[in-house]
Write an enzyme that holds these catalytic residues in place. Sequence first.
Site, PDB file in Angstrom:
ATOM      1  N   GLU A 158      23.565  33.241  42.009  1.00 17.10           N
ATOM      2  CA  GLU A 158      23.085  32.244  40.707  1.00 17.10           C
ATOM      3  C   GLU A 158      23.077  30.692  41.294  1.00 17.10           C
ATOM      4  O   GLU A 158      22.968  30.279  40.640  1.00 17.10           O
ATOM      5  CB  GLU A 158      24.176  32.365  39.151  1.00 17.10           C
ATOM      6  N   GLU A 234      25.564  42.398  36.945  1.00 14.11           N
ATOM      7  CA  GLU A 234      26.531  41.193  36.219  1.00 14.11           C
ATOM      8  C   GLU A 234      26.440  41.790  35.049  1.00 14.11           C
ATOM      9  O   GLU A 234      26.618  40.979  34.664  1.00 14.11           O
ATOM     10  CB  GLU A 234      27.119  40.167  36.332  1.00 14.11           C
TER      11      GLU A 234
HETATM   12  C1  GLA Z   1      29.067  34.513  36.259  1.00 14.83           C
HETATM   13  C2  GLA Z   1      29.073  34.660  38.150  1.00 14.83           C
HETATM   14  C3  GLA Z   1      30.427  34.951  38.246  1.00 14.83           C
HETATM   15  C4  GLA Z   1      31.244  35.121  37.022  1.00 14.83           C
HETATM   16  C5  GLA Z   1      30.939  35.318  36.197  1.00 14.83           C
HETATM   17  C6  GLA Z   1      31.951  34.879  34.542  1.00 14.83           C
HETATM   18  O1  GLA Z   1      28.061  35.629  36.492  1.00 14.83           O
HETATM   19  O2  GLA Z   1      28.214  35.046  38.860  1.00 14.83           O
HETATM   20  O3  GLA Z   1      30.840  35.233  39.345  1.00 14.83           O
HETATM   21  O4  GLA Z   1      32.201  33.597  37.489  1.00 14.83           O
HETATM   22  O5  GLA Z   1      30.019  34.111  35.975  1.00 14.83           O
HETATM   23  O6  GLA Z   1      33.174  35.639  34.906  1.00 14.83           O
END
Ligand code: GLA
Length: 581
Positions: A158, A234
């Site tokens: 991210e 995700e």
């Molecule tokens: C983001 C991050 C993950 C995790 C999620 C929440 O997507 O990339 O590593 O922290 O949020 O669980």
Amino acid sequence: MPDFAIGESEFLLDGKPFQILSGALHYFRIHPDQWADRIEKARLMGLNTIETYVPWNAHSPRRGVFDTTGMLDLELFLRRVAEAGLHAIVRPGPYICAEWDNGGLPSWLFRQPGVGVRRYEPQYLAAVGEYFSEVLRIVRPLQVDQGGPVLLLQVENEYGAFGNDSTYLKWLVELFRAQGITVPLVTVDQPEDAMLTAGGIDGVLRTGSFGSRSVERLATLRAHQPTGPLMCMEFWDGWFDHWGGPHHTTSAAEAAAELDALLSTGASVNIYMVHGGTNFGLTNGANDKGVYRPTVTSYDYDAPVDEAGRLTAKFHAFREVIARHAPVPPLPEFDVQPPVPEFSATLGEPIRLLDRPDSWGAWRAHEDLPSLDDLDAQFALYRTQLDLDGPVVLQLDEVRDRAHVFLDGDPIGVLSREDHDRAITLPRGRGRLDLIVEDQGRVNYGSRIGEAKGLIGPLQVGTSTPSAWQTLAIDLDAVPELWRTTLQSTAGVGPTAYRAAFTIEEPTDLFLRTDAWGKGFAWINGFCLGRYWRRGPQHTLYIPGPALRAGTNELVVLELDTLADTTARFTPTAELGPTEL
Ligand code: GLA
């Protein structure tokens, strides 16, 4: 050798379209003897791939070290994935977020003056180079084109939510390639235009992170990724908890309907998490958007396979959805373990930290107040002598994250970062001042990553600034060994270690109830179960069966506040707390 590639609109495995049905499992949050079980359950849900992050700071607690023993044996974990007939995705960061201490970045990195993390800065790049040469040495021979399970690697995490240094991102890609990574690479970003723009790299597949409105989010992703497969890297099927907050759950039916909508588009998925596991030891992260909120010990995440490896309603709902899109293996009848009756043990043989601190560590002298980082500790005792006319006020800039204050051994109170405490009144200005300081987990998202821990000064008492500090860094891993060398004390105030012996016939998963205790840490046969805290939401700690043995076992508890009941209760069920406050 098999071949995995990015096609015009799909992933291609040996030239044929392949929909990745992946689930996140973090090897570093699961006892290694349970890896195979959790992977098998992910397979039975219908998944064809397992995804894991790699936590740099866990492997490299100190520069030059790369630990791959026990719960950190990445190679063995990936082999277990392959043995189950599944593929793998590896996300080695360097930054991983993941509700993990410091988002996976080693704290030593931040102690180098002028270092610039997550950007094109020479000191940082040099350290990343050392880390990647270790981690990619493990992953390289396990790539799919070399007969291994690994299909994809992710670059950063991210990144668009953090920075916009495209030179840094390109440098990472070149590093992967120079280290022999031949499989496709991806980035992940939240599906917002600005983030996808800043976090993307030309020539590297962009993926998204989201848990709702999938069709709309995929359209945003498509605008930034005109060709190639679409993937939700995700798919958030649950969430994590903070101390003092509610326990998060999501509806199995709604999450399954969302998964169905996502898979119906033909997109690939990585379900975050298929099984969350546990922040064992002192590994949890924290958030701070103006208020510091440390993450709890359980990382159950309301995932389809719960913290103890049990199949939930969400597992069955997801399996049904996946079966509409891909073949799903038959679900065997699992042996139903006879329910373990609740039992208890009595904690005794107290050893008080302030009674004989010398047996807990070695004293060091300082002229200036050192940080916990300077001491290479997550928990330490700070001591100085005061000689003022009292009462006086002790004040400092910030406490990171919690300090118990004592004057001549008498408890005065607690300074808590969460409460923005910066000052406390001492009834007298004369005497021995002790502060027992706990790092409750480093922030893993946003601007406060990497900040120093401890008593952030200047620390003043009245109008004076004490110098002549003595510190005692406490190695928490050594607490279960205290009884070998230390005489027990009479129970009293302040942090105190207790132990209890109990006997079981067969090792089995258990939960330890912690509601009658204050705040502290617990160990079973030397294995640190993590932190407990009366404020909840979680009121049990998960004990993985493999940490137990047939016969006599030992529980050790280090209580920082008050242990209202010396009974340790073991139960077969988790209590993760109320979903509304
Ligand atoms: C983001 C991050 C993950 C995790 C999620 C929440 O997507 O990339 O590593 O922290 O949020 O669980």
